[in-house]
Design an enzyme around this catalytic site. Structure first.
Site, PDB file in Angstrom:
ATOM      1  N   ASN A   8     -10.106  -5.118   3.450  1.00 45.55           N
ATOM      2  CA  ASN A   8      -9.390  -6.070   2.594  1.00 45.55           C
ATOM      3  C   ASN A   8      -8.635  -7.016   3.526  1.00 45.55           C
ATOM      4  O   ASN A   8      -7.583  -6.666   4.044  1.00 45.55           O
ATOM      5  CB  ASN A   8      -8.429  -5.313   1.670  1.00 45.55           C
ATOM      6  N   TRP A   9      -9.210  -8.204   3.705  1.00 45.66           N
ATOM      7  CA  TRP A   9      -8.639  -9.143   4.680  1.00 45.66           C
ATOM      8  C   TRP A   9      -7.427  -9.894   4.150  1.00 45.66           C
ATOM      9  O   TRP A   9      -6.782 -10.629   4.899  1.00 45.66           O
ATOM     10  CB  TRP A   9      -9.722 -10.109   5.162  1.00 45.66           C
ATOM     11  N   LYS A  10      -7.171  -9.783   2.853  1.00 45.73           N
ATOM     12  CA  LYS A  10      -6.001 -10.454   2.252  1.00 45.73           C
ATOM     13  C   LYS A  10      -5.996 -11.936   2.671  1.00 45.73           C
ATOM     14  O   LYS A  10      -7.061 -12.522   2.843  1.00 45.73           O
ATOM     15  CB  LYS A  10      -4.717  -9.719   2.643  1.00 45.73           C
ATOM     16  N   HIS A  89      -5.249  -4.444  -7.308  1.00 42.77           N
ATOM     17  CA  HIS A  89      -4.512  -4.201  -6.060  1.00 42.77           C
ATOM     18  C   HIS A  89      -3.017  -4.362  -6.325  1.00 42.77           C
ATOM     19  O   HIS A  89      -2.605  -5.246  -7.079  1.00 42.77           O
ATOM     20  CB  HIS A  89      -4.965  -5.178  -4.972  1.00 42.77           C
ATOM     21  N   GLU A  91      -0.719  -5.635  -4.662  1.00 39.58           N
ATOM     22  CA  GLU A  91      -0.139  -6.947  -4.338  1.00 39.58           C
ATOM     23  C   GLU A  91      -0.363  -7.942  -5.475  1.00 39.58           C
ATOM     24  O   GLU A  91       0.367  -8.930  -5.586  1.00 39.58           O
ATOM     25  CB  GLU A  91      -0.713  -7.456  -3.002  1.00 39.58           C
ATOM     26  N   GLU A 161      -4.358   3.926  -3.566  1.00 39.67           N
ATOM     27  CA  GLU A 161      -3.497   3.345  -2.538  1.00 39.67           C
ATOM     28  C   GLU A 161      -2.042   3.501  -2.967  1.00 39.67           C
ATOM     29  O   GLU A 161      -1.552   2.693  -3.778  1.00 39.67           O
ATOM     30  CB  GLU A 161      -3.799   1.853  -2.361  1.00 39.67           C
ATOM     31  N   GLY A 167       0.642  -1.346   4.184  1.00 42.93           N
ATOM     32  CA  GLY A 167       1.253  -2.267   5.142  1.00 42.93           C
ATOM     33  C   GLY A 167       2.562  -1.770   5.735  1.00 42.93           C
ATOM     34  O   GLY A 167       3.286  -2.532   6.364  1.00 42.93           O
ATOM     35  N   SER A 203      -2.160   1.844   5.196  1.00 43.24           N
ATOM     36  CA  SER A 203      -1.875   2.058   6.622  1.00 43.24           C
ATOM     37  C   SER A 203      -2.931   2.896   7.331  1.00 43.24           C
ATOM     38  O   SER A 203      -2.611   3.716   8.188  1.00 43.24           O
ATOM     39  CB  SER A 203      -0.482   2.667   6.808  1.00 43.24           C
TER      40      SER A 203
HETATM   41  P1  PGA Z   1      -3.015  -1.749   4.885  1.00 49.42           P
HETATM   42  O1  PGA Z   1      -3.508  -2.383   3.489  1.00 49.42           O
HETATM   43  O2  PGA Z   1      -4.179  -1.021   5.480  1.00 49.42           O
HETATM   44  O3  PGA Z   1      -2.573  -2.924   5.700  1.00 49.42           O
HETATM   45  O4  PGA Z   1      -1.883  -0.808   4.550  1.00 49.42           O
HETATM   46  C1  PGA Z   1      -4.352  -1.668   2.641  1.00 49.42           C
HETATM   47  C2  PGA Z   1      -4.613  -2.445   1.376  1.00 49.42           C
HETATM   48  O5  PGA Z   1      -3.714  -3.151   0.904  1.00 49.42           O
HETATM   49  O6  PGA Z   1      -5.715  -2.380   0.797  1.00 49.42           O
END
Ligand code: PGA
Length: 243
Positions: A8-10, A89, A91, A161, A167, A203
């Site tokens: 997931n490159w966001k 997700h 976010e 998650e 993150g 993470s």
């Molecule tokens: P992260 O993100 O590996 O940077 O914790 C995971 C995600 O949001 O899918």
């Protein structure tokens, strides 16, 4: 079943860096899933053409084409060569207030447009501390019961998650992950979903990937920060191959 590594490159990378990274992994015969930013989908799709890698978007509109300024429809994504899309997700749930009704709309549109949703679930720390982590995830998964069976069957995966692990550099422990993956599996089975892999995210790094992939019920990993560079993503994928 081979373990899945999904990136997931966001809102990261540029067209050149995204296509170079994906292309290098694809040429090595890897089978990663890349969830790239909208402006990068085209070049990443070209870079992985003919390989075992797959292309996904990070979001879509719950609407069909029309007067929705700034939105991107499922049809536009399939037109670009996407086969998958992230939905739910944290976010998006938290940062944009995406509620169950909106997520349901997105799940429906995705499947109708020919995209396989990767549905994300996970509790915030306050819910875990209150002993409500499992209830939260069960409730999030219950949204899938509102889909028609044929729509639901198009899910490519579910990702657990924990929001507090995304993150932050803090991983959930095996004692937190294993029962949650068992719960997700049993809830999916009740809905007739037996083939969908259940990924862990939050993470994930090269130095914890092997342990996470070895846990019961972990069919793969959804990787954010550590998916942005070749060395770390390749190391995580190597751990998946060895698992
Ligand atoms: P992260 O993100 O590996 O940077 O914790 C995971 C995600 O949001 O899918």
């Amino acid at each position: 079943m081979p373990k899945i590594i999904a990136a997931n490159w966001k809102m990261n990378l540029r067209r050149q860096s995204a296509s170079t990274l994906a292309g290098r992994l694809a040429k090595e015969g890897r089978a990663c899933w890349f969830f790239a930013a909208y402006p990068h989908l085209d070049v990443v799709g070209t870079a992985i053409k003919g390989s075992q890698c797959k292309l996904g978007a990070q979001d879509l509109s719950p609407e069909i084409d029309g007067a929705f300024t700034g939105d991107v429809s499922g049809e536009m994504l399939t037109d670009l060569g996407c086969s998958m899309v992230l939905i739910g997700h944290s976010e998006r749930r938290q940062g944009y207030g995406e509620d169950a009704a909106r997520l349901l709309g997105k799940l429906r549109r995705a499947t109708q447009a020919g995209l396989a949703p990767l549905f994300c679930v996970g509790e915030i720390m306050a819910k875990r501390k209150a002993g409500k982590a499992e209830d939260t995830v069960r409730e999030q998964l219950a949204l899938l019961t509102k889909l028609a069976a044929v729509e639901r069957s198009r899910l490519c995966a579910v990702a657990y998650e924990p929001v507090w692990a995304i993150g932050t550099g803090v991983n959930a422990t095996p004692a937190e992950i294993v029962p949650m993956h068992a719960l997700v599996k049993s809830e999916l089975e009740k809905m007739g979903l037996t083939k969908q892999p259940i990924l862990y995210g939050g993470s994930v790094k090269p130095d914890n990937a092997a342990e996470l992939l070895g846990l019961a019920g972990v069919d793969g990993l959804l990787v954010g920060g550590a998916s942005l560079e070749y060395d770390s993503l390749a190391a995580i994928d190597d751990a998946a191959k060895a698992a």
